[in-house]
Design a protein around this motif. Structure first.
Motif, PDB file in Angstrom:
ATOM      1  N   ASP A 175       0.661  -1.345   0.150  1.00 13.97           N
ATOM      2  CA  ASP A 175      -0.061   0.080  -0.322  1.00 13.97           C
ATOM      3  C   ASP A 175       0.605   1.179  -0.031  1.00 13.97           C
ATOM      4  OD1 ASP A 175      -2.425  -1.130  -0.051  1.00 13.97           O
ATOM      5  OD2 ASP A 175      -2.642  -1.429   2.112  1.00 13.97           O
ATOM      6  N   ALA A 176       1.987   1.096   0.505  1.00 14.82           N
ATOM      7  CA  ALA A 176       2.925   2.583   0.595  1.00 14.82           C
ATOM      8  C   ALA A 176       3.309   2.942  -1.120  1.00 14.82           C
ATOM      9  CB  ALA A 176       4.339   1.939   1.295  1.00 14.82           C
ATOM     10  N   GLY A 177       3.110   1.845  -1.853  1.00 15.43           N
ATOM     11  CA  GLY A 177       3.255   2.356  -3.503  1.00 15.43           C
ATOM     12  C   GLY A 177       2.242   3.508  -3.683  1.00 15.43           C
ATOM     13  N   VAL A 178       0.994   3.605  -3.051  1.00 15.51           N
ATOM     14  CA  VAL A 178       0.141   4.584  -3.332  1.00 15.51           C
ATOM     15  C   VAL A 178       0.812   5.917  -2.560  1.00 15.51           C
ATOM     16  CG1 VAL A 178      -2.227   5.429  -2.458  1.00 15.51           C
ATOM     17  CG2 VAL A 178      -1.784   3.211  -3.057  1.00 15.51           C
ATOM     18  N   PHE A 179       1.288   5.796  -1.489  1.00 14.08           N
ATOM     19  CA  PHE A 179       2.198   6.881  -0.702  1.00 14.08           C
ATOM     20  C   PHE A 179       3.075   7.308  -1.569  1.00 14.08           C
ATOM     21  CE2 PHE A 179       5.352   8.858   2.305  1.00 14.08           C
ATOM     22  CZ  PHE A 179       4.486   9.809   2.813  1.00 14.08           C
ATOM     23  N   VAL A 180       3.997   6.556  -2.458  1.00 14.30           N
ATOM     24  CA  VAL A 180       5.251   6.997  -3.275  1.00 14.30           C
ATOM     25  C   VAL A 180       4.464   7.739  -4.326  1.00 14.30           C
ATOM     26  CG1 VAL A 180       6.873   6.268  -4.760  1.00 14.30           C
ATOM     27  CG2 VAL A 180       6.719   5.203  -2.561  1.00 14.30           C
ATOM     28  N   VAL A 181       3.478   7.245  -5.026  1.00 14.92           N
ATOM     29  CA  VAL A 181       2.889   7.888  -6.239  1.00 14.92           C
ATOM     30  C   VAL A 181       2.184   9.071  -5.972  1.00 14.92           C
ATOM     31  CG1 VAL A 181       0.908   7.859  -8.192  1.00 14.92           C
ATOM     32  CG2 VAL A 181       2.617   5.554  -7.342  1.00 14.92           C
ATOM     33  N   ALA A 182       1.574   9.144  -4.668  1.00 14.39           N
ATOM     34  CA  ALA A 182       1.031  10.543  -4.194  1.00 14.39           C
ATOM     35  C   ALA A 182       2.214  11.554  -3.946  1.00 14.39           C
ATOM     36  CB  ALA A 182       0.234  10.304  -2.977  1.00 14.39           C
ATOM     37  N   LEU A 183       3.159  11.317  -3.467  1.00  8.63           N
ATOM     38  CA  LEU A 183       4.478  12.092  -3.239  1.00  8.63           C
ATOM     39  C   LEU A 183       4.815  12.719  -4.602  1.00  8.63           C
ATOM     40  CD1 LEU A 183       6.630  10.210  -0.633  1.00  8.63           C
ATOM     41  CD2 LEU A 183       5.297  12.144  -0.264  1.00  8.63           C
ATOM     42  N   ILE A 184       5.125  11.739  -5.515  1.00 10.52           N
ATOM     43  CA  ILE A 184       5.472  12.374  -6.898  1.00 10.52           C
ATOM     44  C   ILE A 184       4.364  13.122  -7.378  1.00 10.52           C
ATOM     45  CG2 ILE A 184       6.215  11.795  -9.325  1.00 10.52           C
ATOM     46  CD1 ILE A 184       7.103   8.712  -7.853  1.00 10.52           C
ATOM     47  N   PHE A 185       3.293  12.957  -7.399  1.00  9.90           N
ATOM     48  CA  PHE A 185       2.136  13.839  -7.871  1.00  9.90           C
ATOM     49  C   PHE A 185       2.049  15.048  -7.384  1.00  9.90           C
ATOM     50  CE2 PHE A 185      -2.192  15.406  -7.898  1.00  9.90           C
ATOM     51  CZ  PHE A 185      -2.474  15.507  -8.944  1.00  9.90           C
ATOM     52  N   GLY A 186       2.286  14.955  -5.888  1.00 10.64           N
ATOM     53  CA  GLY A 186       2.408  16.385  -5.249  1.00 10.64           C
ATOM     54  C   GLY A 186       3.481  17.201  -5.499  1.00 10.64           C
ATOM     55  N   ALA A 187       4.669  16.496  -5.852  1.00  5.46           N
ATOM     56  CA  ALA A 187       5.846  17.254  -6.425  1.00  5.46           C
ATOM     57  C   ALA A 187       5.684  18.024  -7.584  1.00  5.46           C
ATOM     58  CB  ALA A 187       7.060  16.320  -6.457  1.00  5.46           C
ATOM     59  N   LEU A 188       4.756  17.238  -8.524  1.00  4.35           N
ATOM     60  CA  LEU A 188       4.764  17.893 -10.056  1.00  4.35           C
ATOM     61  C   LEU A 188       3.589  18.658 -10.107  1.00  4.35           C
ATOM     62  CD1 LEU A 188       5.756  14.324 -11.784  1.00  4.35           C
ATOM     63  CD2 LEU A 188       7.141  16.436 -11.390  1.00  4.35           C
ATOM     64  N   PHE A 189       2.373  18.255  -9.440  1.00  6.09           N
ATOM     65  CA  PHE A 189       1.174  18.755  -9.801  1.00  6.09           C
ATOM     66  C   PHE A 189       0.182  19.444  -8.635  1.00  6.09           C
ATOM     67  CE2 PHE A 189       1.464  15.181 -12.721  1.00  6.09           C
ATOM     68  CZ  PHE A 189       1.609  15.670 -13.940  1.00  6.09           C
ATOM     69  N   PHE A 190       1.011  19.751  -7.344  1.00  7.09           N
ATOM     70  CA  PHE A 190       0.321  20.259  -6.493  1.00  7.09           C
ATOM     71  C   PHE A 190       0.179  21.972  -6.506  1.00  7.09           C
ATOM     72  CE2 PHE A 190       0.051  21.979  -1.948  1.00  7.09           C
ATOM     73  CZ  PHE A 190      -1.137  21.192  -1.586  1.00  7.09           C
ATOM     74  N   ALA A 191       1.084  22.377  -7.403  1.00  7.93           N
ATOM     75  CA  ALA A 191       0.868  23.762  -7.610  1.00  7.93           C
ATOM     76  C   ALA A 191      -0.576  24.087  -8.554  1.00  7.93           C
ATOM     77  CB  ALA A 191       1.953  24.350  -8.332  1.00  7.93           C
TER      78      ALA A 191
END
Length: 421
Positions: free
Chosen positions: A42-58
Motif C-alpha cells: 500500500d505504500a506504493g500509493v504513498f510514493v505515487v502521491a508524493l511524486i504527484f504532489g511534487a509535480l502537480f500540487f501547484a
C-alpha cells in the motif's frame, strides 16, 4: 484547468477526484512490484502521491474557494485534509473493531511488555534527536538556520515526521518560539516520507532475515475467543443495518468527540500546551471497547468482518493519498540532504533498538514484536503492511496496545527536547 491538451475542461474538484483515483491505480501497480520478496504494498500509493504532489500540487493550489467576506481559502489543502482525516477514521476505527475481541486478553498477558516497549521506542527516538542536535552544533546547523533554538525546532519537527506523529507535530509547534513554527513544519515534511516507507519495509524485511515460520508465528499470537463468541451468539441482537455501517458511524462519532478533549500540560491551562488523544486515538479507543463487548444492551455494535476489512483498506489508501500529495510538494520545496539523514537516523534507531529489546529482553514473539513496533512508531501504513505479511488480523492487537503509550510519550519527549535545548 484542462486535461489532454485542452480537450477536456475540468474544475478543481473534478481534477482532484481524477487525481486520487489515478494515484490509487498507479500506486497499487507500483506496490505489487516485488524484489526478493519485499514490496511497497500500500505504500506504493504513498510514493505515487508524493511524486504527484511534487509535480502537480501547484495547479491544485491555484484553485481557490472565495468566501463572501473577500478572504480566500486554499481549496486543495482543505480538500486533502478531509481525504486524509476521513481515511484515518476509516482505518483506525476498523482496526479497533477487529482487534477489540482479543485486545484485552492480549493486554492482560503482555501489558508490561507493551508499556515498556512503547516507552523504549520513543525514548530511543528522543535520544536520537538529542544526538542529532549535538551533531548539528559540531558540523553546523545548515544553510537556512542560524540559531540553536531554530535548529532544535527543526530537529523536533524531524522527530515528529520520523515517527509520523501528528500529536507530537502539533505539540512542538505550540511549544517553540512562534518565529520557529515554520521550521517544525519543514522538518516534519522532510522526515515523514522515510518515516512511512522505512517502517513499511522494516516489517517485511525482518521476517525474511530471521527466516521465520509464519504458521508457527501466527499460532503464537492467536488468542482464543470462542467462549466469548458463543455467549454473544446466544443473545439475539438487533442490527440497524446489514453491514454494520451504523455501528461503525457511532464509534467514529464518539471517537472524534473523545479525541478532541484537551488535557492541559502547562500552567496556562487550555490556552497553553495541551495533550489530546486526537481523532486517531479517540476512534481507536472507542472501537476497541465496542469491539470487545460487541453490543450495547440488545443493539449489535459489531460491524461485519467484510465491512471492516474493506473500510480498513480504503481508509489506509485515502490517508496515504491525503498525506502524500502535500507531503511531496513540501519535500521538494524544503529538501536538505543533511536534514533527510537526520530523519533517517530518527526512524531507524528506535525501530532497531525496539525490536532488539522486545526480542531479547521482553521475549515477545515475532509478530507481537513487529505489531508493537508499528504501534510504538505510531505507523498506520506499516500496520496495514504487517497484516498482509502476517496474514492475520491478530497483529492489530499489539499495535493498539502500544500505540497509546507511544502517543503520550512522543508528545512529552518533543516538548522536553524544546525546553532542554
Amino acid at each position: 484547468m484542462n486535461l489532454f491538451g485542452g480537450v477536456i475542461p475540468v474544475t478543481g474538484i473534478t481534477f482532484l477526484m481524477f487525481s486520487i483515483f489515478a494515484i490509487l491505480f498507479v500506486g497499487y501497480a507500483l506496490g505489487r512490484i516485488t524484489i526478493k520478496g519485499v514490496c511497497l504494498g500500500d505504500a506504493g500509493v504513498f510514493v505515487v502521491a508524493l511524486i504527484f504532489g511534487a509535480l502537480f500540487f501547484a495547479p491544485l493550489e491555484a484553485q481557490l474557494i472565495i468566501k463572501g467576506d473577500g478572504t480566500s481559502v486554499n481549496f486543495a489543502e482543505k480538500a486533502l485534509e478531509i481525504v486524509e482525516s476521513l481515511g484515518l477514521i476509516f482505518f483506525v476505527t476498523s482496526v479497533g473493531f477487529i482487534a477489540g475481541p482479543k485486545f484485552f486478553a492480549n493486554m492482560k498477558k503482555n501489558f508490561k511488555s507493551y508499556v515498556l516497549l512503547g516507552l523504549i521506542i520513543i525514548l530511543a527516538g528522543g535520544l536520537s534527536a538529542a544526538g542529532c542536535i549535538y551533531m548539528g552544533k559540531v558540523i553546523g546547523y545548515g544553510s537556512s538556520i542560524e540559531t540553536s533554538e531554530g535548529f532544535t525546532a527543526m530537529i523536533v519537527g524531524l522527530l515528529s515526521g520520523s515517527l509520523t506523529s501528528t500529536p507530537a507535530f502539533s505539540a512542538a509547534k505550540a511549544t517553540v518560539n512562534p518565529e520557529y513554527t515554520s521550521l517544525v513544519s519543514v522538518g516534519h515534511g522532510i522526515a515523514y516520507i522515510f518515516g512511512v516507507i522505512g517502517v513499511v519495509l522494516f516489517v517485511q524485511i525482518i521476517p525474511k532475515l530471521t527466516k521465520a515460520n509464519m504458521d508457527e508465528e501466527r499460532a503464537k499470537i492467536a488468542v482464543k475467543t470462542e467462549n466469548i463468541e458463543e455467549k454473544k451468539s446466544a443473545i439475539k441482537l438487533l442490527s440497524l443495518d446489514a453491514h454494520g455501517f451504523a455501528a461503525f458511524s457511532l464509534a467514529a462519532i464518539l471517537g472524534v468527540i473523545i479525541g478532541r478533549i484537551k488535557i492541559p500540560l502547562s500552567s496556562q491551562g487550555l490556552s497553553g500546551t495541551c495533550f489530546s488523544l486526537t481523532t486517531t486515538g479517540g476512534c481507536l479507543l472507542v472501537s476497541l471497547v465496542l469491539g470487545h463487548f460487541g453490543k450495547i444492551g440488545k443493539l449489535n455494535m459489531m460491524p461485519e468482518g467484510s465491512t471492516l476489512k474493506l473500510l480498513r483498506e480504503l481508509g489506509l489508501v485515502l490517508f496515504l493519498v491525503g498525506a502524500g500529495i502535500p507531503g511531496g510538494a513540501d519535500f521538494v520545496a524544503n529538501f536538505d540532504p543533511m536534514y533527510f539523514v537526520y530523519g533517517i537516523i530518527m526512524t531507524i534507531v528506535p525501530m532497531i533498538l525496539g525490536y532488539l529489546f522486545a526480542k531479547y529482553v521482553l521475549k515477545l514473539s515475532l509478530l507481537n514484536n513487529l505489531g508493537s513496533i508499528t504501534g510504538g512508531m505510531t505507523s498506520t501504513p506499516a500496520l496495514g503492511t504487517l497484516i498482509g505479511v502476517a496474514k492475520t488480523e491478530d497483529v492489530a492487537a499489539a499495535y493498539a496496545a502500544t500505540y497509546p503509550i507511544a502517543l503520550i510519550a512522543v508528545v512529552l519527549v518533543s516538548q522536553f527536547l524544546i525546553i532542554l535545548f
